[in-house]
Design a protein around this motif. Structure first.
Motif, PDB file in Angstrom:
ATOM      1  N   ASN A 118      -0.912   3.803  12.320  1.00  0.00           N
ATOM      2  CA  ASN A 118      -2.117   4.720  12.463  1.00  0.00           C
ATOM      3  C   ASN A 118      -3.215   4.227  11.584  1.00  0.00           C
ATOM      4  OD1 ASN A 118      -1.115   5.752  14.800  1.00  0.00           O
ATOM      5  ND2 ASN A 118      -0.445   7.878  13.671  1.00  0.00           N
ATOM      6  N   LEU A 119      -2.819   4.418  10.437  1.00  0.00           N
ATOM      7  CA  LEU A 119      -3.658   4.006   9.300  1.00  0.00           C
ATOM      8  C   LEU A 119      -4.589   2.678   9.491  1.00  0.00           C
ATOM      9  CD1 LEU A 119      -5.041   4.405   6.403  1.00  0.00           C
ATOM     10  CD2 LEU A 119      -2.961   3.171   5.427  1.00  0.00           C
ATOM     11  N   TYR A 120      -3.769   1.675   9.695  1.00  0.00           N
ATOM     12  CA  TYR A 120      -4.169   0.462   9.948  1.00  0.00           C
ATOM     13  C   TYR A 120      -5.090   0.335  11.313  1.00  0.00           C
ATOM     14  CZ  TYR A 120      -1.217  -0.856   6.330  1.00  0.00           C
ATOM     15  OH  TYR A 120      -0.428  -0.945   5.059  1.00  0.00           O
ATOM     16  N   ARG A 166      -0.336  12.571   0.085  1.00  0.00           N
ATOM     17  CA  ARG A 166      -0.597  11.781   1.517  1.00  0.00           C
ATOM     18  C   ARG A 166      -1.396  12.821   2.272  1.00  0.00           C
ATOM     19  NH1 ARG A 166       5.622   9.376   2.251  1.00  0.00           N
ATOM     20  NH2 ARG A 166       5.080   7.904   0.384  1.00  0.00           N
ATOM     21  N   GLY A 167      -2.066  12.055   3.515  1.00  0.00           N
ATOM     22  CA  GLY A 167      -2.923  12.805   4.390  1.00  0.00           C
ATOM     23  C   GLY A 167      -4.163  13.313   3.778  1.00  0.00           C
ATOM     24  N   GLN A 168      -4.574  12.855   2.849  1.00  0.00           N
ATOM     25  CA  GLN A 168      -5.688  13.174   2.176  1.00  0.00           C
ATOM     26  C   GLN A 168      -6.820  12.071   1.959  1.00  0.00           C
ATOM     27  OE1 GLN A 168      -5.128  15.066  -1.911  1.00  0.00           O
ATOM     28  NE2 GLN A 168      -3.024  15.618  -1.179  1.00  0.00           N
ATOM     29  N   GLY A 169      -6.624  11.119   2.795  1.00  0.00           N
ATOM     30  CA  GLY A 169      -7.485   9.873   2.874  1.00  0.00           C
ATOM     31  C   GLY A 169      -7.458   8.830   1.574  1.00  0.00           C
ATOM     32  N   LEU A 171       0.919  -1.343  -0.143  1.00  0.00           N
ATOM     33  CA  LEU A 171       0.082  -0.020   0.045  1.00  0.00           C
ATOM     34  C   LEU A 171       0.833   1.102   0.075  1.00  0.00           C
ATOM     35  CD1 LEU A 171      -3.084   1.235   0.219  1.00  0.00           C
ATOM     36  CD2 LEU A 171      -2.655   1.205   2.864  1.00  0.00           C
ATOM     37  N   ALA A 172       0.726   2.176  -0.966  1.00  0.00           N
ATOM     38  CA  ALA A 172       1.622   3.304  -0.905  1.00  0.00           C
ATOM     39  C   ALA A 172       0.794   4.400  -1.650  1.00  0.00           C
ATOM     40  CB  ALA A 172       2.769   2.861  -1.917  1.00  0.00           C
ATOM     41  N   VAL A 173       1.295   5.609  -1.196  1.00  0.00           N
ATOM     42  CA  VAL A 173       0.524   6.878  -1.873  1.00  0.00           C
ATOM     43  C   VAL A 173       1.943   7.661  -2.099  1.00  0.00           C
ATOM     44  CG1 VAL A 173      -0.747   8.993  -1.390  1.00  0.00           C
ATOM     45  CG2 VAL A 173      -1.498   6.492  -0.745  1.00  0.00           C
ATOM     46  N   HIS A 226      -6.673   2.792  12.791  1.00  0.00           N
ATOM     47  CA  HIS A 226      -7.815   3.338  12.593  1.00  0.00           C
ATOM     48  C   HIS A 226      -8.740   2.936  11.526  1.00  0.00           C
ATOM     49  CE1 HIS A 226      -6.411   7.926  13.816  1.00  0.00           C
ATOM     50  NE2 HIS A 226      -6.121   6.886  14.472  1.00  0.00           N
ATOM     51  N   PRO A 274       2.878   6.170  10.323  1.00  0.00           N
ATOM     52  CA  PRO A 274       1.868   6.507   9.607  1.00  0.00           C
ATOM     53  C   PRO A 274       1.124   5.367   9.099  1.00  0.00           C
ATOM     54  CG  PRO A 274       3.670   7.944   8.667  1.00  0.00           C
ATOM     55  CD  PRO A 274       4.232   6.991   9.729  1.00  0.00           C
ATOM     56  N   ALA A 287      -5.047   6.569   0.968  1.00  0.00           N
ATOM     57  CA  ALA A 287      -4.657   5.220   1.603  1.00  0.00           C
ATOM     58  C   ALA A 287      -5.811   4.668   2.054  1.00  0.00           C
ATOM     59  CB  ALA A 287      -3.540   5.262   2.497  1.00  0.00           C
ATOM     60  N   HIS A 288      -6.394   5.257   2.942  1.00  0.00           N
ATOM     61  CA  HIS A 288      -7.875   4.735   3.359  1.00  0.00           C
ATOM     62  C   HIS A 288      -8.927   4.280   2.355  1.00  0.00           C
ATOM     63  CE1 HIS A 288     -11.433   4.741   5.888  1.00  0.00           C
ATOM     64  NE2 HIS A 288     -12.159   5.181   4.803  1.00  0.00           N
ATOM     65  N   ASN A 306       6.883   2.446  11.503  1.00  0.00           N
ATOM     66  CA  ASN A 306       6.150   3.044  10.437  1.00  0.00           C
ATOM     67  C   ASN A 306       4.753   3.681  10.945  1.00  0.00           C
ATOM     68  OD1 ASN A 306       4.989   3.970   8.288  1.00  0.00           O
ATOM     69  ND2 ASN A 306       5.308   2.166   6.987  1.00  0.00           N
TER      70      ASN A 306
HETATM   71  C1  LIG Z   1       1.234   4.768   5.069  1.00  0.00           C
HETATM   72  C2  LIG Z   1       0.579   5.640   3.743  1.00  0.00           C
HETATM   73  C3  LIG Z   1       0.248   4.679   2.679  1.00  0.00           C
HETATM   74  C4  LIG Z   1      -0.544   6.495   4.271  1.00  0.00           C
HETATM   75  O1  LIG Z   1      -1.199   7.398   3.114  1.00  0.00           O
HETATM   76  P1  LIG Z   1      -2.041   8.497   3.050  1.00  0.00           P
HETATM   77  O2  LIG Z   1      -2.812   8.516   1.946  1.00  0.00           O
HETATM   78  O3  LIG Z   1      -1.433   9.698   3.589  1.00  0.00           O
HETATM   79  O4  LIG Z   1      -2.941   8.068   4.301  1.00  0.00           O
HETATM   80  P2  LIG Z   1      -4.493   8.679   4.592  1.00  0.00           P
HETATM   81  O5  LIG Z   1      -4.342   9.892   4.393  1.00  0.00           O
HETATM   82  O6  LIG Z   1      -5.625   7.881   3.982  1.00  0.00           O
HETATM   83  O7  LIG Z   1      -4.536   8.787   6.189  1.00  0.00           O
HETATM   84  C5  LIG Z   1      -5.271   7.582   6.816  1.00  0.00           C
HETATM   85  C6  LIG Z   1      -4.863   7.591   8.379  1.00  0.00           C
HETATM   86  O8  LIG Z   1      -3.548   7.312   8.252  1.00  0.00           O
HETATM   87  C7  LIG Z   1      -2.794   7.970   9.453  1.00  0.00           C
HETATM   88  N1  LIG Z   1      -1.882   8.385   9.068  1.00  0.00           N
HETATM   89  C8  LIG Z   1      -1.394   8.825   7.639  1.00  0.00           C
HETATM   90  N2  LIG Z   1      -0.420   9.762   7.708  1.00  0.00           N
HETATM   91  C9  LIG Z   1       0.277   9.755   8.863  1.00  0.00           C
HETATM   92  C10 LIG Z   1       1.184  10.540   9.563  1.00  0.00           C
HETATM   93  N3  LIG Z   1       2.383  11.147   8.711  1.00  0.00           N
HETATM   94  N4  LIG Z   1       1.499  10.511  10.824  1.00  0.00           N
HETATM   95  C11 LIG Z   1       0.427   9.850  11.572  1.00  0.00           C
HETATM   96  N5  LIG Z   1      -0.467   9.175  11.000  1.00  0.00           N
HETATM   97  C12 LIG Z   1      -0.715   8.992   9.811  1.00  0.00           C
HETATM   98  C13 LIG Z   1      -3.993   8.832  10.110  1.00  0.00           C
HETATM   99  O9  LIG Z   1      -4.323   7.935  11.288  1.00  0.00           O
HETATM  100  C14 LIG Z   1      -4.972   8.879   9.027  1.00  0.00           C
HETATM  101  O10 LIG Z   1      -6.177   8.756   9.586  1.00  0.00           O
HETATM  102  P3  LIG Z   1      -6.871  10.186  10.154  1.00  0.00           P
HETATM  103  O11 LIG Z   1      -6.812  11.226   9.016  1.00  0.00           O
HETATM  104  O12 LIG Z   1      -8.246   9.694  10.777  1.00  0.00           O
HETATM  105  O13 LIG Z   1      -5.942  10.627  11.310  1.00  0.00           O
HETATM  106  C15 LIG Z   1       1.695   6.637   3.242  1.00  0.00           C
HETATM  107  O14 LIG Z   1       2.318   7.258   4.306  1.00  0.00           O
HETATM  108  C16 LIG Z   1       2.918   5.866   2.348  1.00  0.00           C
HETATM  109  O15 LIG Z   1       2.781   5.755   1.326  1.00  0.00           O
HETATM  110  N6  LIG Z   1       3.867   5.622   3.122  1.00  0.00           N
HETATM  111  C17 LIG Z   1       5.103   5.088   2.488  1.00  0.00           C
HETATM  112  C18 LIG Z   1       4.868   3.535   2.066  1.00  0.00           C
HETATM  113  C19 LIG Z   1       4.297   2.601   3.154  1.00  0.00           C
HETATM  114  O16 LIG Z   1       5.103   2.773   4.467  1.00  0.00           O
HETATM  115  N7  LIG Z   1       3.228   1.900   3.227  1.00  0.00           N
HETATM  116  C20 LIG Z   1       2.897   1.201   4.100  1.00  0.00           C
HETATM  117  C21 LIG Z   1       3.715  -0.265   4.283  1.00  0.00           C
HETATM  118  S1  LIG Z   1       2.934  -1.381   5.504  1.00  0.00           S
END
Ligand SMILES: CC(C)(COP(=O)(O)OP(=O)(O)OC[C@H]1O[C@@H](n2cnc3c(N)ncnc32)[C@H](O)[C@@H]1OP(=O)(O)O)[C@@H](O)C(=O)NCCC(=O)NCCS
Length: 144
Positions: free
Chosen positions: A114-116, A77-80, A70-72, A118, A111, A82-83, A109
């Motif tokens: 937290n995503l998982y 990022r921070g716009q939902g 899963l990657a954004v 939540h 972020p 990944a959700h 990790n």
């Molecule tokens: C992890 C990742 C996929 C999140 O993508 P994203 O689109 O920014 O995530 P979302 O905007 O959908 O955020 C959903 C939730 O994730 C959490 N989250 C996302 N970014 C975060 C950050 N920088 N710090 C803390 N929590 C974070 C929050 O809980 C958020 O929920 P909330 O808005 O209700 O608080 C992104 O940071 C990424 O691509 N990271 C690098 C690759 C990676 O590590 N993938 C996972 C491998 S297991």
């Protein structure tokens, strides 16, 4: 837009992998095999260009679906996104019969953790050295 990735999307998927993961990246060969294998759902978020991707694996004989990747891209990022990708991935494997989804995530990790959390995943245990020496992973499960 969130859509199914096809083999023609291989360069885009590789670009996302290369930007988002320092290590544990899938090679072009791995991604091509994933795109052509029935057990995998490969999902792409894009607009004018790539935004993010999710890969999930499920076959009927497996106890649970596995979130493989899963990657954004950083600028989206921070716009939902990944959700949204996770919701789509869950819906697809659920439609194929999966009742649980499992994943591994590196314990540092924040972020992703937290995503998982939540998103309804629970930590089932720690897998020592999963990503290499001293790099442990949480093993997480969600009932779909
Ligand atoms: C992890 C990742 C996929 C999140 O993508 P994203 O689109 O920014 O995530 P979302 O905007 O959908 O955020 C959903 C939730 O994730 C959490 N989250 C996302 N970014 C975060 C950050 N920088 N710090 C803390 N929590 C974070 C929050 O809980 C958020 O929920 P909330 O808005 O209700 O608080 C992104 O940071 C990424 O691509 N990271 C690098 C690759 C990676 O590590 N993938 C996972 C491998 S297991």
């Amino acid at each position: 837009m969130i859509r199914t990735a096809g083999i023609e999307d291989l360069p885009i998927l590789q670009q996302i992998e290369n930007i988002c993961f320092q290590e544990e990246r899938y090679s072009a060969e791995d991604l091509a095999a994933i795109l052509e294998e029935d057990g995998f759902e490969t999902i792409l978020a894009d607009a004018d260009g790539p935004i993010g991707s999710a890969i999930v694996n499920y076959r009927q004989e497996l106890i649970a679906a596995q979130l493989v990747s899963l990657a954004v891209l950083p600028q989206y990022r921070g716009q939902g996104i990944a959700h949204a990708l996770l919701v789509e991935a869950e819906g697809r494997v659920r439609a194929r019969g999966a009742r649980k989804m499992v994943l591994q995530v590196e314990v540092i990790n924040v972020p992703a953790m937290n995503l998982y959390l939540h998103h309804g995943f629970n930590i089932e245990g720690v897998i020592g050295d999963y990503y290499g020496p001293g790099r442990d992973a949480f093993f997480m499960i969600k009932v779909l």
